[in-house]
Design a protein around this motif. Structure first.
Motif, PDB file in Angstrom:
ATOM      1  N   GLN A 496      31.332  39.659  53.190  1.00  0.00           N
ATOM      2  CA  GLN A 496      32.285  40.754  52.916  1.00  0.00           C
ATOM      3  C   GLN A 496      33.933  40.063  52.981  1.00  0.00           C
ATOM      4  OE1 GLN A 496      31.631  43.658  55.809  1.00  0.00           O
ATOM      5  NE2 GLN A 496      29.802  44.405  54.862  1.00  0.00           N
ATOM      6  N   HIS A 497      33.966  39.200  53.919  1.00  0.00           N
ATOM      7  CA  HIS A 497      35.355  38.619  54.157  1.00  0.00           C
ATOM      8  C   HIS A 497      35.850  37.548  53.023  1.00  0.00           C
ATOM      9  CE1 HIS A 497      36.951  39.792  57.926  1.00  0.00           C
ATOM     10  NE2 HIS A 497      35.680  40.139  58.562  1.00  0.00           N
ATOM     11  N   ILE A 498      34.778  37.054  52.623  1.00  0.00           N
ATOM     12  CA  ILE A 498      35.180  36.278  51.289  1.00  0.00           C
ATOM     13  C   ILE A 498      35.419  37.078  50.103  1.00  0.00           C
ATOM     14  CG2 ILE A 498      34.268  34.654  49.444  1.00  0.00           C
ATOM     15  CD1 ILE A 498      32.631  33.301  51.630  1.00  0.00           C
ATOM     16  N   LEU A 499      34.805  38.141  50.178  1.00  0.00           N
ATOM     17  CA  LEU A 499      34.985  39.082  48.850  1.00  0.00           C
ATOM     18  C   LEU A 499      36.406  39.911  49.139  1.00  0.00           C
ATOM     19  CD1 LEU A 499      31.795  41.202  48.107  1.00  0.00           C
ATOM     20  CD2 LEU A 499      33.108  40.248  46.380  1.00  0.00           C
ATOM     21  N   GLN A 500      36.536  40.276  50.306  1.00  0.00           N
ATOM     22  CA  GLN A 500      38.010  40.880  50.483  1.00  0.00           C
ATOM     23  C   GLN A 500      39.152  39.793  49.984  1.00  0.00           C
ATOM     24  OE1 GLN A 500      39.314  41.134  54.716  1.00  0.00           O
ATOM     25  NE2 GLN A 500      39.818  43.458  54.228  1.00  0.00           N
ATOM     26  N   GLN A 501      39.019  38.271  50.421  1.00  0.00           N
ATOM     27  CA  GLN A 501      39.948  37.328  49.792  1.00  0.00           C
ATOM     28  C   GLN A 501      40.000  37.439  48.390  1.00  0.00           C
ATOM     29  OE1 GLN A 501      40.429  33.931  52.698  1.00  0.00           O
ATOM     30  NE2 GLN A 501      38.724  34.726  53.699  1.00  0.00           N
ATOM     31  N   CYS A 502      38.742  37.383  47.727  1.00  0.00           N
ATOM     32  CA  CYS A 502      38.808  37.484  46.263  1.00  0.00           C
ATOM     33  C   CYS A 502      39.728  38.474  45.695  1.00  0.00           C
ATOM     34  CB  CYS A 502      37.531  37.542  45.831  1.00  0.00           C
ATOM     35  SG  CYS A 502      36.389  35.990  46.318  1.00  0.00           S
ATOM     36  N   ARG A 503      39.430  39.714  46.249  1.00  0.00           N
ATOM     37  CA  ARG A 503      40.089  41.131  45.669  1.00  0.00           C
ATOM     38  C   ARG A 503      41.569  40.823  45.961  1.00  0.00           C
ATOM     39  NH1 ARG A 503      36.055  44.184  49.404  1.00  0.00           N
ATOM     40  NH2 ARG A 503      34.062  44.239  47.912  1.00  0.00           N
ATOM     41  N   THR A 504      42.092  40.139  47.032  1.00  0.00           N
ATOM     42  CA  THR A 504      43.592  39.819  47.200  1.00  0.00           C
ATOM     43  C   THR A 504      44.023  39.194  46.146  1.00  0.00           C
ATOM     44  OG1 THR A 504      43.497  40.401  49.551  1.00  0.00           O
ATOM     45  CG2 THR A 504      45.264  39.329  48.853  1.00  0.00           C
ATOM     46  N   ALA A 505      43.219  37.841  45.895  1.00  0.00           N
ATOM     47  CA  ALA A 505      43.713  36.849  44.980  1.00  0.00           C
ATOM     48  C   ALA A 505      43.854  37.732  43.445  1.00  0.00           C
ATOM     49  CB  ALA A 505      42.763  35.973  44.717  1.00  0.00           C
ATOM     50  N   MET A 506      42.864  38.500  43.090  1.00  0.00           N
ATOM     51  CA  MET A 506      42.784  39.157  41.984  1.00  0.00           C
ATOM     52  C   MET A 506      43.892  40.208  41.526  1.00  0.00           C
ATOM     53  SD  MET A 506      38.496  40.028  41.833  1.00  0.00           S
ATOM     54  CE  MET A 506      38.561  41.208  40.475  1.00  0.00           C
ATOM     55  N   LYS A 507      44.252  40.832  42.785  1.00  0.00           N
ATOM     56  CA  LYS A 507      45.054  41.978  42.775  1.00  0.00           C
ATOM     57  C   LYS A 507      46.615  41.068  42.415  1.00  0.00           C
ATOM     58  CE  LYS A 507      43.224  45.424  45.633  1.00  0.00           C
ATOM     59  NZ  LYS A 507      43.289  46.046  46.844  1.00  0.00           N
ATOM     60  N   ARG A 508      46.770  39.932  42.801  1.00  0.00           N
ATOM     61  CA  ARG A 508      48.192  39.127  42.575  1.00  0.00           C
ATOM     62  C   ARG A 508      48.013  38.296  41.214  1.00  0.00           C
ATOM     63  NH1 ARG A 508      46.732  35.400  47.510  1.00  0.00           N
ATOM     64  NH2 ARG A 508      45.902  33.587  46.925  1.00  0.00           N
TER      65      ARG A 508
END
Length: 549
Positions: A496-508
């Motif tokens: 879950q935490h790795i996915l959360q960091q992935c989503r943040t990177a995708m948004k930027r």
């Protein structure tokens, strides 16, 4: 072998690592009978790997520390028994196969143990033949182990352990690096070994096939046994506890019930409660910020790459691969054939395929670890084949399959700030700007690693290592991130935490390429799934549109 005598006995066992005040396991009472299959399961930091290393004698023999209580396997104390006697009693395999491989070729690796036992050459040859056939290693039998894929190395390490024909097997995440077919092959093999009378112990961070096949399941949390019973008992009576411990994903047992009702898996039968009641603390409830909706994976039809490019985005690709072929020096067999692939801002692409299909070669070419042939790989329209390795690598965040291969600094804190200091061109004694200090502290706190800031990365649990690796890479904003098996051998908290960091990177606006044998973990956020087979793109499946950022 005395079948009436337990294979393993632990009485009031506790263990404290050198330099730590907290016991990694505490007051463990456990008996394992001969010919049983016991699954030890627990989230990151629960103590399962420590328990395994106490049973196989690695602790405190190799790492020091203080053990209290009694450990006995096949009538001997593994911490004190001679190595030869211990090797005959128990064979073990850890999570990182590279740490288990000691010689040159696959054949040499399998022969190493039996040769040290002075077995006759004919017997050694017979074991090599049987194990290379059973584990599908015939075609790489004479290849050097460093040339193998991760899954092939995993199978080679397992073959080397089985070649000793121990009375017991202890396997920590035995199928973590394997594709689905290889995973089932290994599980079938160790299942047959167990059915023939072998005592088997497997350890897992999640409820996987090895847990489901076990005779008995031991659940650890904070170094203690909190649940114990058969797989069916624990799923039926303690599903919510297992979810709170991040061992089960949401609704997994309900999905399993729907899928297996017809075969009688959840058929009505006499089920007694587990021998220990749950002591799961409320603090392990999933954080609200990480709660996710039930997965609704849709099997989208295959569509062409051109349609994806025109419909999802008009942006220029971050990476554009054009008819790429690649053959390693000294090999006559191409590793990649005519690969054409583009990665766009704001999208997550999953790269799947069997072990040895070319995934690692492709990622090494993208990261700069291998030099691509000129005119085939472009980054922001620049020809990567004409650039120096530092230029090719500086725009890419890369998470190794085994985080221990990635560390460059002595502490968790230093690992996180290493890349930041390099990017800011700070001198050795020049302090990090306060803004960066606060950001690093915030990120470490979010993944539960702030208290470990002064610890060595090597001392962390498997899940903590994976989180540290991801955090250190995502702290720097890069246009491309490549993650190699980020969900392997970790609990759902880590995923879950790795996915959360992935989503943040995708948004930027970053592009993500995730190499995985478990696409179901990431498909809710992925835009495409690309499958390789024998160095070629076998299929391309579209799931969701890319981020609108």
């Amino acid at each position: 072998m005395d079948m009436a005598k337990p294979a393993v006995v632990l009485r009031q066992v506790s263990y404290v690592y050198d330099g730590s005040e907290q016991a990694a396991v505490q007051q463990i009472d456990l008996q394992i009978q001969q010919a049983q299959w016991i699954a030890i399961v627990g989230a990151s930091g629960s103590g399962k790997s420590t328990l395994c290393r106490l049973i196989n004698g690695q602790l405190p023999r190799l790492a020091g520390g203080q053990r209290q209580g009694e450990v006995c396997i096949q009538g001997i104390d593994p911490a004190e028994a001679p190595i030869g006697e211990l090797a005959a009693a128990i064979g073990s395999l850890g999570q990182d196969p590279d740490a288990e491989l000691v010689v040159g070729t696959v054949e040499d690796e399998i022969a190493f143990g039996p040769e040290n036992l002075c077995l006759p050459p004919a017997e050694i040859g017979s074991r090599i033949e049987r194990l290379t056939t059973t584990l599908a290693l015939e075609h790489v039998r004479h290849r050097r182990v460093h040339q193998l894929s991760g899954g092939q190395r995993q199978r080679t390490a397992l073959a080397a352990v089985l070649a000793l024909e121990p009375q017991m097997l202890l396997l920590d995440e035995p199928a973590a690096s394997l594709d689905p077919a290889g995973r089932q092959q290994v599980l079938r093999m160790i299942g047959d070994w167990h059915a023939a009378g072998g005592t088997l112990i497997t350890a897992s961070a999640r409820w996987d096939d090895s847990v489901q096949r076990a005779d008995r399941v031991i659940v650890l949390e904070k170094g203690r046994i909190v649940l114990e019973g058969t797989p069916t008992e624990l799923l039926q009576l303690h599903g919510e506890d297992l979810r709170q411990l991040y061992i089960l994903p949401a609704l997994l047992e309900m999905e399993a019930e729907k899928a297996d009702k017809s075969s009688g898996f959840f058929a009505s039968k006499s089920v007694s409660p587990s021998s220990q009641q749950s002591s799961v603390p409320s603090a392990y409830k999933s954080p609200a910020s990480l709660q996710s909706e039930p997965s609704q994976q849709q099997q989208a039809p295959l569509v062409s790459s051109e349609k994806q490019r025109s419909s999802s985005t008009m942006l220029q690709p971050i990476v554009d691969i054009r008819q790429l072929d690649y053959t390693y020096a000294g090999s006559s067999v191409p590793a990649l054939h005519h690969i054409s692939l583009s990665l766009y801002p704001g999208e997550m692409v999953l790269l799947c395929g069997a072990n040895g299909s070319g995934k690692t070669t492709l990622t090494r070419l993208l990261t700069g670890l291998l030099t691509p042939p000129s005119g085939h790989v472009f980054r922001h329209e620049r020809d990567s084949g004409r650039e120096f390795i530092d230029t090719r690598a500086q725009d890419t965040g890369y998470l190794f399959q085994h985080p221990d291969h990635q560390w460059v600094a002595p502490t968790v804190w230093d690992e996180c700030i290493f890349g930041i200091r390099a990017q800011l061109n700070l001198r050795r004694r020049q302090p990090l700007p306060q803004l960066w200090v606060e950001q690093v502290e915030q990120k470490l706190a979010q993944v539960g690693l702030l208290a470990e800031r002064d610890a060595s990365p090597y001392s962390l649990s498997a899940g903590q290592k994976r989180l540290l690796s991801a955090t250190a890479q995502f702290l720097l904003e890069r246009p491309l991130y490549i993650l190699d098996e980020p969900g392997a051998a970790v609990d759902y908290f880590t995923v879950q935490h790795i996915l959360q960091q992935c989503r943040t990177a995708m948004k930027r606006g970053a592009a993500l390429l995730i190499v995985t044998h478990e696409p179901e973990l990431f498909s809710r956020d992925a835009t495409r799934i690309i499958t390789l087979a024998e160095g070629r793109i076998q299929s391309e499946q579209h799931l969701h549109p890319a981020s609108d950022s």
